[in-house]
Design a protein around this motif. Structure first.
Motif, PDB file in Angstrom:
ATOM      1  N   TYR A 230      80.902  42.095 104.650  1.00 59.82           N
ATOM      2  CA  TYR A 230      79.512  41.700 104.879  1.00 59.82           C
ATOM      3  C   TYR A 230      79.049  42.359 106.172  1.00 59.82           C
ATOM      4  CZ  TYR A 230      78.729  37.807 101.554  1.00 59.82           C
ATOM      5  OH  TYR A 230      78.523  37.049 100.440  1.00 59.82           O
TER       6      TYR A 230
ATOM      7  N   ILE B 265      76.288  41.895 108.930  1.00 64.28           N
ATOM      8  CA  ILE B 265      75.435  40.768 109.329  1.00 64.28           C
ATOM      9  C   ILE B 265      74.658  41.107 110.596  1.00 64.28           C
ATOM     10  CG2 ILE B 265      75.694  38.504 110.453  1.00 64.28           C
ATOM     11  CD1 ILE B 265      77.731  37.948 108.212  1.00 64.28           C
TER      12      ILE B 265
ATOM     13  N   THR C 104      77.938  31.345 104.348  1.00 63.40           N
ATOM     14  CA  THR C 104      77.655  32.488 103.471  1.00 63.40           C
ATOM     15  C   THR C 104      78.585  32.407 102.250  1.00 63.40           C
ATOM     16  OG1 THR C 104      79.310  33.955 104.428  1.00 63.40           O
ATOM     17  CG2 THR C 104      77.169  33.901 105.524  1.00 63.40           C
TER      18      THR C 104
ATOM     19  N   VAL D  47      72.278  38.479 106.307  1.00 63.15           N
ATOM     20  CA  VAL D  47      73.232  39.364 105.618  1.00 63.15           C
ATOM     21  C   VAL D  47      72.472  40.607 105.151  1.00 63.15           C
ATOM     22  CG1 VAL D  47      74.867  39.589 103.713  1.00 63.15           C
ATOM     23  CG2 VAL D  47      74.625  37.398 104.883  1.00 63.15           C
TER      24      VAL D  47
END
Lengths: 188, 207
Positions: A43, A45, A150, B49
């Motif tokens: 990921y 971020i 998440t 994200v």
């Protein structure tokens, strides 16, 4: 006369000691460790780091900073935990009981950290590198603890399942079942 | 008159002693804490994200290392003038010394594995893996110590120095032959994994 000479010599030694430059710290290797982890998800971020140094009663004027940070978080499974009994093979069918996915690394590359805005009053010191790094260390902590909000671990399960299913199909297995242990957020 | 002055001083001494005692116990803040700067905390902000990427990286070796990087540049105008007008003064220079602890993960990127590199027949398998490489080079601010910071350093100059530290960490790992060790470990892990999957005859090699 001799006493004066001794005093001057002593003063010179003191001055020499006081002016002695700091020695650079010694560089050393810390640790090389074997590992066997399969990383299947990353990921990227973004986090905004906001801080205002206005809590000290005797300091006057603003001292604010705003930074943006891009972190790369990798997750995967630890293959070292996989034992023989976790693999059940019956003809063309296979069942794999894999360990739970976990966060493997939280990386804050220096080139992805930007100071977006600074407001420093005339009576205040600007944020130096040590102060900025201390704030970024707090941001790193917040990122680590917020990762369970998440879907990174669910995505890791999905990606691991896809990767291994493709491989096992290629290996000739027709029925493939992949299970994961109880998911818990583990940080290294 | 003198008596009342002594009385006031006596009360003041008792109050000060009582305060010091309570501060020692921890019931009142210590005098030193009056001038201690308050810690600077960051605000809680949400995470965004940006990108999700599927990987297939087999990490076989973790290296934790530490390097010291230094940068020197001519100091600002004010310092230059002072050094010029001071007889015998050394040229004015700004110093930046960072102690950077980093973590490297070495291993094999299985994305580079093509169908032609996997050969399966019954309970036999042969795999030709791509060569091991540095999969992760992590130098986080929490692991970086600013040992000396003299003068004005822009964030860009500091970033360049940190990147230099990361390059040094990677170079040192390569010089120590750790990529080769990671390669050997990757072969062993893959072989063990394939045996666990039921293959009796395995042959794992690398580029």
């Amino acid at each position: 006369m001799l006493q004066i000479r001794h005093s001057v010599l002593f003063a010179c030694i003191l001055l020499q000691l006081a002016c002695k430059q700091k020695q650079d710290p010694v560089t050393r290797v810390l640790q090389v460790r074997d590992m066997s982890a399969l990383a299947t998800t990353e990921y990227s971020i973004t986090k905004i780091v906001k801080a205002s140094d206005d809590k000290t009663w005797y300091k006057f004027g603003d001292r604010k900073i705003l930074m943006s940070v891009e972190a790369d978080v990798r997750a995967g499974i630890d293959l070292a935990q996989l034992k023989k009994e976790d693999v059940i093979i019956n003809g063309k069918s296979i069942q794999l009981n894999l360990p739970a996915p976990k966060i493997m690394s939280v990386n804050l590359p220096p080139e992805k950290i930007k100071v977006e805005y600074e407001d420093i009053g005339p009576l205040r010191d600007p944020f130096d590198n040590a102060a900025r790094d201390a704030l970024l260390a707090q941001a790193e902590k917040q990122i680590r603890s917020a990762m369970d909000q998440t879907a990174i671990l669910a995505d890791t399960e999905k990606n691991t399942r896809n990767l291994l299913s493709n491989f096992l199909q290629q290996a000739g297995y027709e029925q493939i079942e992949i299970r994961f242990g109880n998911t818990k957020q583990t940080l290294q | 008159m003198t008596r009342s002055i002594f009385k006031i001083i006596g009360y003041a001494v008792v109050i000060v002693l009582a305060y010091l005692l309570l501060a020692k116990i921890g019931w009142l803040p210590s005098p030193a804490s009056w001038f201690r700067p308050a810690p600077v905390s960051i605000d809680e902000t949400p995470l965004l994200v940006n990108r999700i990427r599927a990987l297939s990286e087999l990490s076989s070796l973790s290296v934790q290392d530490e390097v010291v990087v230094t940068q020197i540049k001519p100091a600002g105008t004010a310092k230059q003038i002072i050094s010029l007008v001071t007889p015998g003064a050394a040229p004015a220079l700004d110093h930046l010394v960072l102690v950077v602890k980093g973590e490297l993960e070495l291993g094999t990127d299985l994305k580079g594995l093509t169908e032609q590199q996997v050969f399966i027949a019954g309970d036999s398998i042969a795999i030709h893996l791509p060569a091991a490489k540095v999969l992760l080079a992590q130098i986080n601010p929490s692991q970086t110590e600013t040992f000396i910071e003299e003068g004005d350093w822009t964030p860009d100059e500091i970033t360049k120095l940190k990147i230099k530290a990361r390059d040094q960490l990677i170079e040192r790992a390569k010089q120590k032959g750790l990529l080769q060790k990671a390669n050997e470990r990757s072969l062993k892990i893959m072989e063990d994994f394939l045996r666990t999957l039921g293959f009796n005859k395995t042959s794992v090699s690398s580029q």
